[in-house]
Design a protein around this motif. Structure first.
Motif, PDB file in Angstrom:
ATOM      1  N   VAL A 108     -26.792  -8.546   4.651  1.00  0.00           N
ATOM      2  CA  VAL A 108     -25.362  -8.134   4.128  1.00  0.00           C
ATOM      3  C   VAL A 108     -25.283  -8.585   2.523  1.00  0.00           C
ATOM      4  N   ALA A 109     -24.972  -7.521   1.848  1.00  0.00           N
ATOM      5  CA  ALA A 109     -24.881  -7.726   0.467  1.00  0.00           C
ATOM      6  C   ALA A 109     -23.239  -7.887   0.070  1.00  0.00           C
ATOM      7  N   GLN A 110     -22.527  -7.446   0.672  1.00  0.00           N
ATOM      8  CA  GLN A 110     -20.973  -7.633   0.628  1.00  0.00           C
ATOM      9  C   GLN A 110     -20.221  -7.349   1.748  1.00  0.00           C
ATOM     10  N   ILE A 111     -19.143  -7.967   1.960  1.00  0.00           N
ATOM     11  CA  ILE A 111     -18.116  -7.578   3.077  1.00  0.00           C
ATOM     12  C   ILE A 111     -16.783  -7.210   2.241  1.00  0.00           C
ATOM     13  N   ILE A 112     -16.250  -6.341   2.499  1.00  0.00           N
ATOM     14  CA  ILE A 112     -14.967  -5.921   2.021  1.00  0.00           C
ATOM     15  C   ILE A 112     -14.152  -5.745   2.912  1.00  0.00           C
ATOM     16  N   THR A 113     -12.837  -6.249   2.962  1.00  0.00           N
ATOM     17  CA  THR A 113     -12.111  -5.798   3.727  1.00  0.00           C
ATOM     18  C   THR A 113     -10.671  -5.360   3.059  1.00  0.00           C
ATOM     19  N   LEU A 114     -10.443  -4.124   3.866  1.00  0.00           N
ATOM     20  CA  LEU A 114      -9.044  -3.510   3.226  1.00  0.00           C
ATOM     21  C   LEU A 114      -7.964  -3.719   4.112  1.00  0.00           C
ATOM     22  N   VAL A 115      -6.824  -3.823   3.487  1.00  0.00           N
ATOM     23  CA  VAL A 115      -5.627  -4.206   4.298  1.00  0.00           C
ATOM     24  C   VAL A 115      -4.493  -3.134   3.756  1.00  0.00           C
ATOM     25  N   ASN A 116      -4.004  -2.427   4.516  1.00  0.00           N
ATOM     26  CA  ASN A 116      -2.795  -1.629   4.330  1.00  0.00           C
ATOM     27  C   ASN A 116      -1.613  -2.571   4.167  1.00  0.00           C
ATOM     28  N   ALA A 117      -1.159  -2.649   2.914  1.00  0.00           N
ATOM     29  CA  ALA A 117       0.018  -3.661   2.504  1.00  0.00           C
ATOM     30  C   ALA A 117       1.308  -3.409   3.489  1.00  0.00           C
ATOM     31  N   GLU A 118       1.529  -2.092   3.709  1.00  0.00           N
ATOM     32  CA  GLU A 118       2.670  -1.291   4.254  1.00  0.00           C
ATOM     33  C   GLU A 118       2.764  -2.086   5.919  1.00  0.00           C
ATOM     34  N   THR A 119       1.211  -2.246   6.746  1.00  0.00           N
ATOM     35  CA  THR A 119       1.424  -2.735   7.848  1.00  0.00           C
ATOM     36  C   THR A 119       0.850  -4.121   7.870  1.00  0.00           C
ATOM     37  N   TYR A 120       0.656  -4.824   6.858  1.00  0.00           N
ATOM     38  CA  TYR A 120      -0.050  -6.118   7.039  1.00  0.00           C
ATOM     39  C   TYR A 120       0.770  -6.989   7.745  1.00  0.00           C
ATOM     40  N   ASP A 121       2.171  -7.322   7.373  1.00  0.00           N
ATOM     41  CA  ASP A 121       3.025  -8.005   8.073  1.00  0.00           C
ATOM     42  C   ASP A 121       3.139  -7.849   9.634  1.00  0.00           C
ATOM     43  N   ASP A 139     -15.722 -11.040   0.983  1.00  0.00           N
ATOM     44  CA  ASP A 139     -15.990 -11.447  -0.375  1.00  0.00           C
ATOM     45  C   ASP A 139     -14.922 -10.858  -1.125  1.00  0.00           C
ATOM     46  N   VAL A 140     -14.385  -9.533  -0.662  1.00  0.00           N
ATOM     47  CA  VAL A 140     -13.111  -9.131  -1.557  1.00  0.00           C
ATOM     48  C   VAL A 140     -12.312  -8.484  -0.375  1.00  0.00           C
ATOM     49  N   VAL A 141     -10.811  -8.836  -0.711  1.00  0.00           N
ATOM     50  CA  VAL A 141     -10.045  -8.421   0.057  1.00  0.00           C
ATOM     51  C   VAL A 141      -9.042  -7.439  -0.791  1.00  0.00           C
ATOM     52  N   ILE A 142      -8.835  -6.131  -0.390  1.00  0.00           N
ATOM     53  CA  ILE A 142      -8.130  -5.250  -0.809  1.00  0.00           C
ATOM     54  C   ILE A 142      -6.760  -4.842  -0.225  1.00  0.00           C
ATOM     55  N   PHE A 143      -5.660  -5.135  -0.761  1.00  0.00           N
ATOM     56  CA  PHE A 143      -4.558  -4.798  -0.371  1.00  0.00           C
ATOM     57  C   PHE A 143      -4.137  -3.525  -1.043  1.00  0.00           C
ATOM     58  N   ASN A 144      -4.437  -2.393  -0.319  1.00  0.00           N
ATOM     59  CA  ASN A 144      -4.002  -0.919  -0.613  1.00  0.00           C
ATOM     60  C   ASN A 144      -2.276  -0.781  -0.505  1.00  0.00           C
ATOM     61  N   ARG A 145      -1.867   0.305  -1.141  1.00  0.00           N
ATOM     62  CA  ARG A 145      -0.645   0.911  -0.917  1.00  0.00           C
ATOM     63  C   ARG A 145       0.340  -0.342  -0.989  1.00  0.00           C
ATOM     64  N   LEU A 168      -9.237 -11.281  -4.229  1.00  0.00           N
ATOM     65  CA  LEU A 168      -8.322 -10.405  -4.094  1.00  0.00           C
ATOM     66  C   LEU A 168      -7.977  -9.294  -5.137  1.00  0.00           C
ATOM     67  N   VAL A 169      -7.795  -8.048  -4.624  1.00  0.00           N
ATOM     68  CA  VAL A 169      -7.172  -7.082  -5.397  1.00  0.00           C
ATOM     69  C   VAL A 169      -5.974  -6.379  -4.904  1.00  0.00           C
ATOM     70  N   PHE A 170      -4.994  -6.106  -5.660  1.00  0.00           N
ATOM     71  CA  PHE A 170      -3.985  -5.354  -5.099  1.00  0.00           C
ATOM     72  C   PHE A 170      -3.730  -4.030  -5.848  1.00  0.00           C
ATOM     73  N   GLU A 171      -3.850  -3.018  -4.828  1.00  0.00           N
ATOM     74  CA  GLU A 171      -3.789  -1.486  -5.306  1.00  0.00           C
ATOM     75  C   GLU A 171      -2.446  -0.778  -5.117  1.00  0.00           C
ATOM     76  N   ARG A 172      -2.110  -0.062  -5.870  1.00  0.00           N
ATOM     77  CA  ARG A 172      -0.795   0.769  -5.813  1.00  0.00           C
ATOM     78  C   ARG A 172      -1.047   2.052  -4.828  1.00  0.00           C
ATOM     79  N   GLU A 173      -0.240   2.870  -4.338  1.00  0.00           N
ATOM     80  CA  GLU A 173      -0.439   3.830  -3.776  1.00  0.00           C
ATOM     81  C   GLU A 173      -1.085   5.072  -4.473  1.00  0.00           C
TER      82      GLU A 173
END
Length: 186
Positions: A108-121, A139-145, A168-173
């Protein structure tokens, strides 16, 4: 020869397919290297065969964790002549069990977890254990939207309580990085 494995994790509609496609089109990965994509669920977005040919990638669909055997990995890697592997992982499956099934030539080189910020809660309230497992190994968590109402401090606290090393990375729509300052403390 070792084949690095990039695991893209997250629940349905978190943007895993789009992330993999965008990654393969990007400068760092669009270098002619042959990629195998193991897709463990069907989402809204699909892989186009023409698009995948342009980025030298082959897609294999898997519907059940039991399909993952040493013979499966060897045959799919040989058929595709892969030099690296992307796994679009089903967020409802146990990631640790999957990692245990990987043969030694596929680290495993990297584990990236994507999270939809709109449905996270909603996921946090109803499927806390499952989402925390995804965050724990990332390794990286990207909160998108993300938008102006996204509570980045809460997101950061929840992730760091499970996994202090995660970036952690926060990405806009629109795909741009959300550079708004976080509320303290985090």
């Amino acid at each position: 020869m070792e084949l690095p494995v990039f695991i893209i994790n997250g629940f349905l509609e978190s943007g895993k397919t789009a992330f993999i496609k965008d990654t393969l089109k990007g400068e760092d990965f669009n270098d002619g290297t042959r990629s195998l994509i193991i897709a463990c669920e069907d989402g809204e977005e699909e892989y186009s065969e023409i698009e995948m040919q342009k980025v030298n990638a082959k897609v294999v669909f898997v519907e059940d964790m039991d399909e993952f055997t040493k013979d499966f990995f060897i045959s799919k890697c040989n058929e595709s002549k892969a030099e690296r592997v992307f796994v679009e992982f089903n967020g409802m499956w146990n990631l640790g069990d999957f990692i245990d099934k990987l043969p030694s030539f596929m680290p495993v080189a990297q584990i990236i977890t994507l999270v939809n910020a709109e449905t996270y809660d909603m996921y946090l309230a109803n499927m806390r254990t499952m989402i925390m497992e995804q965050l724990f190994q990332a390794d990286v968590v990207i909160f998108n939207r993300c938008d102006d109402s996204t509570d980045k401090g809460k997101c950061r606290r929840n992730v760091k309580a499970q996994n202090r090393k995660a970036q952690l990375v926060f990405e806009r729509e629109d795909g741009s990085l959300d550079e708004r300052p976080e509320e303290l403390p985090f």
